[in-house]
Every structure is written in C-alpha cells, then in structure tokens.
Scaffold this motif. Structure first.
Motif, PDB file in Angstrom:
ATOM      1  N   SER A  20       6.608  10.650  -3.013  1.00 57.83           N
ATOM      2  CA  SER A  20       7.304  10.314  -1.759  1.00 57.83           C
ATOM      3  C   SER A  20       6.363  10.430  -0.562  1.00 57.83           C
ATOM      4  O   SER A  20       6.342   9.556   0.326  1.00 57.83           O
ATOM      5  N   ASP A  21       5.582  11.497  -0.500  1.00 56.31           N
ATOM      6  CA  ASP A  21       4.651  11.699   0.617  1.00 56.31           C
ATOM      7  C   ASP A  21       3.581  10.596   0.639  1.00 56.31           C
ATOM      8  O   ASP A  21       3.231  10.085   1.708  1.00 56.31           O
ATOM      9  N   ILE A  22       3.074  10.245  -0.525  1.00 58.68           N
ATOM     10  CA  ILE A  22       2.066   9.176  -0.607  1.00 58.68           C
ATOM     11  C   ILE A  22       2.649   7.861  -0.117  1.00 58.68           C
ATOM     12  O   ILE A  22       2.011   7.121   0.650  1.00 58.68           O
ATOM     13  N   ALA A  23       3.884   7.561  -0.562  1.00 60.91           N
ATOM     14  CA  ALA A  23       4.527   6.314  -0.158  1.00 60.91           C
ATOM     15  C   ALA A  23       4.739   6.255   1.353  1.00 60.91           C
ATOM     16  O   ALA A  23       4.541   5.206   1.988  1.00 60.91           O
ATOM     17  N   VAL A  24       5.142   7.377   1.958  1.00 62.32           N
ATOM     18  CA  VAL A  24       5.353   7.415   3.411  1.00 62.32           C
ATOM     19  C   VAL A  24       4.050   7.121   4.146  1.00 62.32           C
ATOM     20  O   VAL A  24       4.018   6.335   5.110  1.00 62.32           O
ATOM     21  N   GLU A  25       2.967   7.740   3.719  1.00 61.35           N
ATOM     22  CA  GLU A  25       1.669   7.532   4.373  1.00 61.35           C
ATOM     23  C   GLU A  25       1.223   6.070   4.280  1.00 61.35           C
ATOM     24  O   GLU A  25       0.769   5.478   5.274  1.00 61.35           O
ATOM     25  N   ILE A  26       1.353   5.493   3.107  1.00 61.98           N
ATOM     26  CA  ILE A  26       0.912   4.102   2.934  1.00 61.98           C
ATOM     27  C   ILE A  26       1.789   3.155   3.741  1.00 61.98           C
ATOM     28  O   ILE A  26       1.290   2.219   4.385  1.00 61.98           O
ATOM     29  N   CYS A  27       3.100   3.408   3.741  1.00 57.51           N
ATOM     30  CA  CYS A  27       4.008   2.534   4.499  1.00 57.51           C
ATOM     31  C   CYS A  27       3.730   2.624   6.001  1.00 57.51           C
ATOM     32  O   CYS A  27       3.810   1.598   6.711  1.00 57.51           O
ATOM     33  N   GLN A  28       3.414   3.797   6.487  1.00 56.46           N
ATOM     34  CA  GLN A  28       3.119   3.950   7.916  1.00 56.46           C
ATOM     35  C   GLN A  28       1.907   3.125   8.329  1.00 56.46           C
ATOM     36  O   GLN A  28       1.877   2.534   9.409  1.00 56.46           O
ATOM     37  N   SER A  29       0.902   3.080   7.470  1.00 53.27           N
ATOM     38  CA  SER A  29      -0.294   2.304   7.806  1.00 53.27           C
ATOM     39  C   SER A  29      -0.004   0.812   7.863  1.00 53.27           C
ATOM     40  O   SER A  29      -0.656   0.068   8.617  1.00 53.27           O
ATOM     41  N   TYR A  30       0.974   0.343   7.086  1.00 52.03           N
ATOM     42  CA  TYR A  30       1.300  -1.085   7.098  1.00 52.03           C
ATOM     43  C   TYR A  30       2.377  -1.428   8.121  1.00 52.03           C
ATOM     44  O   TYR A  30       2.520  -2.596   8.495  1.00 52.03           O
ATOM     45  N   GLU A  31       3.139  -0.443   8.556  1.00 49.01           N
ATOM     46  CA  GLU A  31       4.166  -0.703   9.569  1.00 49.01           C
ATOM     47  C   GLU A  31       3.545  -1.183  10.868  1.00 49.01           C
ATOM     48  O   GLU A  31       4.030  -2.133  11.504  1.00 49.01           O
ATOM     49  N   SER A  32       2.462  -0.539  11.278  1.00 55.16           N
ATOM     50  CA  SER A  32       1.805  -0.956  12.517  1.00 55.16           C
ATOM     51  C   SER A  32       1.221  -2.356  12.385  1.00 55.16           C
ATOM     52  O   SER A  32       1.277  -3.164  13.317  1.00 55.16           O
ATOM     53  N   LEU A  33       0.667  -2.664  11.208  1.00 54.31           N
ATOM     54  CA  LEU A  33       0.117  -4.006  10.980  1.00 54.31           C
ATOM     55  C   LEU A  33       1.220  -5.050  11.038  1.00 54.31           C
ATOM     56  O   LEU A  33       1.040  -6.129  11.625  1.00 54.31           O
ATOM     57  N   ALA A  34       2.381  -4.739  10.451  1.00 57.23           N
ATOM     58  CA  ALA A  34       3.503  -5.680  10.476  1.00 57.23           C
ATOM     59  C   ALA A  34       4.010  -5.885  11.903  1.00 57.23           C
ATOM     60  O   ALA A  34       4.350  -7.006  12.300  1.00 57.23           O
ATOM     61  N   THR A  35       4.025  -4.817  12.674  1.00 56.80           N
ATOM     62  CA  THR A  35       4.503  -4.919  14.060  1.00 56.80           C
ATOM     63  C   THR A  35       3.607  -5.821  14.888  1.00 56.80           C
ATOM     64  O   THR A  35       4.088  -6.642  15.693  1.00 56.80           O
ATOM     65  N   THR A  36       2.287  -5.685  14.738  1.00 58.94           N
ATOM     66  CA  THR A  36       1.353  -6.527  15.492  1.00 58.94           C
ATOM     67  C   THR A  36       1.493  -8.003  15.120  1.00 58.94           C
ATOM     68  O   THR A  36       1.148  -8.880  15.911  1.00 58.94           O
ATOM     69  N   GLN A  37       2.016  -8.292  13.904  1.00 50.66           N
ATOM     70  CA  GLN A  37       2.209  -9.675  13.470  1.00 50.66           C
ATOM     71  C   GLN A  37       3.643 -10.137  13.686  1.00 50.66           C
ATOM     72  O   GLN A  37       4.053 -11.171  13.139  1.00 50.66           O
ATOM     73  N   HIS A  38       4.395  -9.364  14.466  1.00 55.82           N
ATOM     74  CA  HIS A  38       5.779  -9.717  14.813  1.00 55.82           C
ATOM     75  C   HIS A  38       6.652  -9.842  13.560  1.00 55.82           C
ATOM     76  O   HIS A  38       7.451 -10.779  13.418  1.00 55.82           O
ATOM     77  N   LYS A  39       6.513  -8.848  12.682  1.00 52.84           N
ATOM     78  CA  LYS A  39       7.326  -8.807  11.463  1.00 52.84           C
ATOM     79  C   LYS A  39       7.986  -7.435  11.396  1.00 52.84           C
ATOM     80  O   LYS A  39       7.327  -6.417  11.606  1.00 52.84           O
ATOM     81  N   SER A  40       9.292  -7.411  11.130  1.00 54.73           N
ATOM     82  CA  SER A  40      10.010  -6.142  11.080  1.00 54.73           C
ATOM     83  C   SER A  40       9.888  -5.536   9.682  1.00 54.73           C
ATOM     84  O   SER A  40       9.921  -6.240   8.674  1.00 54.73           O
ATOM     85  N   MET A  41       9.738  -4.212   9.655  1.00 51.31           N
ATOM     86  CA  MET A  41       9.563  -3.521   8.384  1.00 51.31           C
ATOM     87  C   MET A  41      10.485  -2.310   8.330  1.00 51.31           C
ATOM     88  O   MET A  41      10.430  -1.437   9.200  1.00 51.31           O
ATOM     89  N   HIS A  42      11.351  -2.287   7.334  1.00 50.91           N
ATOM     90  CA  HIS A  42      12.299  -1.182   7.166  1.00 50.91           C
ATOM     91  C   HIS A  42      11.950  -0.431   5.886  1.00 50.91           C
ATOM     92  O   HIS A  42      11.829  -1.022   4.810  1.00 50.91           O
ATOM     93  N   VAL A  43      11.781   0.887   6.024  1.00 50.73           N
ATOM     94  CA  VAL A  43      11.325   1.706   4.896  1.00 50.73           C
ATOM     95  C   VAL A  43      12.378   2.758   4.567  1.00 50.73           C
ATOM     96  O   VAL A  43      12.870   3.467   5.450  1.00 50.73           O
ATOM     97  N   THR A  44      12.729   2.846   3.280  1.00 47.50           N
ATOM     98  CA  THR A  44      13.659   3.868   2.800  1.00 47.50           C
ATOM     99  C   THR A  44      12.999   4.600   1.638  1.00 47.50           C
ATOM    100  O   THR A  44      12.867   4.052   0.529  1.00 47.50           O
TER     101      THR A  44
END
Length: 400
Positions: free
Chosen positions: A255-279
């Motif tokens: 779970s901790d690994i997944a959170v870290e990896i998702c956080q790094s891609y969330e910012s990339l998705a935001t800069t490309q105007h793409k919404s990212m929802h993580v559960t």
C-alpha cells in the motif's frame, strides 16, 4: 515462454490423439454392434422362413436352423398357443417360453429384444409364428470386444502421450535456440548501446553549456533518453527470459509503495490536464520482488497517463480480495477496437502507430508488466466496455 510453447504443443497433440481415439473407439463399437444386429436379423429371418415352411417340401440351403440356439411359439388367429418348440435351446423352459411368447405377442413391433433374446414375429396363413434367438453369446462377445478395445486404446494413448512428451523437446528445440540467440542479441546489444547513448547525452550537455539550449540539443537529449529507456526495458525483459524465477521474494508494504508511485504520476497527470483518482486500501503487504512490483505499477500508470485523453480520467485502485491483491488502472482513451485488446501485452505491439510515436511508446511496457505478473503467479488482463476506455486488472496471489 519456451515451457509454455512446449506445454501448448503437448496439450494440442494429446487432445488430437484423444479425439482420434474416441472417434475410433466409438466407430468400432458402433460398427461391430451394427454387424451383430444385422447378423441376428438375418438368422431370425432364415429361422422364420424355415419354420414357416415346416411340413412342406421346401429345402433350406443353410445350416443356420441347425447351428443356432432358438425356440419357437406359434399362436392361432385367436391368440391361442397351438405349438411350442424349445428343443434347440436348453436354458429356456416351456414355462419361460410361454411367458416370452405372450410378451412378444402383446407388442406391436415385428422385431424387438427381450432380455438376451431377440425375436421376430410374422404371420403365416392363420398363425402367428414368433421365433426367439438366444443372443447371449453375441452380447458377451460384444462386451469382450468393447473391453478389449478400451484397454488397447488406453495403452495406445499412454504410449502416444509418452512419445509426444519425448518429441516435444525436439519440436521446440529450434524455437529454444532461436529464442536464446534473440535473448543474447538483445542483452549484448543493450549493454553495447548503453555506452554510446551515455556519451551522446553527455555531449549534448556539453553543447548545451557551451552554446546554450536550442531545439536541436533538446531533441538530441530527448531521443537519447528514449533510447536509454528502451535499452533498459529490453535488458530487463532479457533477464526475465533468462531466469524468470530469479527474484528476491520478501514481504513489503504494498500500500505504501503504491501511494508513493501514484503521487509521482498525479502531478504529471495534472500538468497534462488529466484528472487522476486514487483509491488505495491501507496496510496491504505483499510477498514478492519489490523492485519488479514497483516497475509493474510504474509501467501501468505511465501507460495510463500517456494514452489518457486530454481532460480525460484516470482511476487507480488497490484492494485485497480474500487471498488476492487486485490492482486496477483505468483510463479514458481514443477508440480501442476489440482486435487490439488481445494483443496489448504482445511485445512491440502498437495499435496506433502515429499516436504511439508521439507519446514515445515502443509497445514494450505492457509486455514487461505481463512478465512480472506471471513471474509472481498472477494474472493480468485488459478490458474495454465501450471502446473509449481501458481497464488493466492485475490479480496477485498472497501467501496469507
């Protein structure tokens, strides 16, 4: 991959042998059964003619009446028993003969079977003649033939399977050699390319510091980075092919690994105007190779961000379901055909050449993901409900 190829060859060959054997056994049994039934009918027909011609000067050019085991009952037009002959069969008493005669007389069928007796009923003048043929010996021979056929078939199948297992090694040998040459070429070429790519990137940095940044230097650095990524992926796949079981299996906080990896891609998705929802379900641990699982998640998230539509949606979920960990990555995308989905995990497969060229894809990321999942005894699949979205589902078994 070679083991899968050999296993598939063995399954197909064994299935083919089983189908041929089943067809042979069924046709053999049916043919012999039909022959026995036809012979019985011929014998009954001969006996009926023989007994119907009793008291006349008619002669029979056949030894059937003297060789067969049969008995006869004769009824008049009022269904009264007028004659009975059981001299040609010892196992049937007069009482049983009368019983069988009444049963046959009450039936409409001209020819039928009662127990191990096959009879033929015919009208002759004002009499009804019923000839019963004892078929017990024929039935016993048929059962023996069926048993013998099954035993021989099982032995043949076992021998064929053994031969197929032995032959499968020779059949896949050319593929093994070709795959080994391919693996060695990829591995050697990958390592040989690392040095010139590093030099090109370093030279580009020197040019940048000396002449300042421009589109040519930027393009050189971009392409060098792409080549470096491709080379690393090829070497990684080569190592997986060489020894897919060479992993350092240990428990780690998934779970901790997944959170870290998702956080790094969330910012990339935001800069490309793409919404990212993580559960992410908390406190999920997993026993596996941590670096490979990180690579798996990075590949799937990178794929989702790359090919998600502008202002599109990306959904990532990680949850534990009984004895499995389920990791799902969903993203909206361009039109995705049904023909594309089965090939998404093939190496170097790209459904849209121009789109993938623009995004920098080489069609190798999902094949890496598949190799990692299979090495952890899991399953990976891709689905699309509407052709405008893609969901990749990874199911990994847990030890507890």
């Amino acid at each position: 991959m070679i083991n899968k190829l050999r296993s598939r060859f063995v399954r197909i060959a064994v299935l083919g042998v089983l189908i041929v054997t089943i067809v042979f056994v069924c046709s053999s049994i049916f043919t012999n059964y039909s022959i026995i039934r036809n012979n019985e009918e011929k014998v009954l027909n001969t006996l009926t003619k023989f007994y119907g011609a009793r008291g006349t000067t008619m002669t029979m050019n056949s030894d059937v009446p003297y060789e067969s085991r049969y008995f006869v009952v004769v009824y008049d037009q009022n269904n009264n028993l007028v004659e009975m002959n059981t001299t040609k069969v010892s196992a049937i008493s007069n009482q049983k003969a009368m019983k069988y005669g009444k049963q046959a007389l009450s039936k409409k069928a001209k020819m039928a079977t009662l127990d191990n007796l096959r009879y033929e009923k015919t009208k002759y003048q004002n009499e009804t003649i019923i000839v019963f043929l004892n078929c017990q010996a024929n039935r016993a021979r048929l059962r023996e033939l069926i048993l013998l056929t099954l035993i021989v078939s099982v032995i043949c199948i076992a021998v064929f399977i053994l031969m197929i297992l032995i032959a499968s090694k020779k059949v896949v040998k050319p593929f093994v050699e070709a795959n080994e040459r391919q693996r060695m070429f990829i591995s050697d070429a990958g390592h040989d390319l690392k040095t010139p790519i590093t030099i090109i990137d370093a030279d580009a940095e020197v040019l940048k510091s000396k002449f300042g940044e421009n589109e040519f230097i930027t393009d050189i650095k971009t392409q060098a980075k792409r080549m470096k990524t491709l080379t690393e992926d090829l070497i990684f796949l080569s190592k997986l092919d060489e020894n897919p079981n060479k992993y350092q299996m240990m428990d780690f906080p998934l779970s901790d690994i997944a959170v870290e990896i998702c956080q790094s891609y969330e910012s990339l998705a935001t800069t490309q105007h793409k919404s990212m929802h993580v559960t992410i379900e908390p406190n999920i641990s997993f026993c596996g190779d941590q670096k490979s699982i990180e690579r798996l998640m990075s590949v799937l998230l990178d794929n989702a961000v790359k090919y998600c539509l502008y202002h599109g949606k990306i959904e990532v979920t990680l949850e534990k379901q009984k004895r499995f960990v389920v990791f799902t990555v969903y993203n909206t995308c361009d039109n995705l055909t049904k023909e594309d989905i089965p090939h998404l995990f093939d190496r170097f497969y790209r459904s849209d050449q121009s789109r993938n060229s623009e995004t920098g894809g080489y069609g190798i990321g999902l094949s890496i993901a598949k190799s990692v999942v299979e090495a952890h005894k899991g399953k990976i699949s891709a689905t699309s409900s509407d052709g405008k979205s893609l969901a990749i589902i990874v199911i990994l078994p847990t030890s507890n």
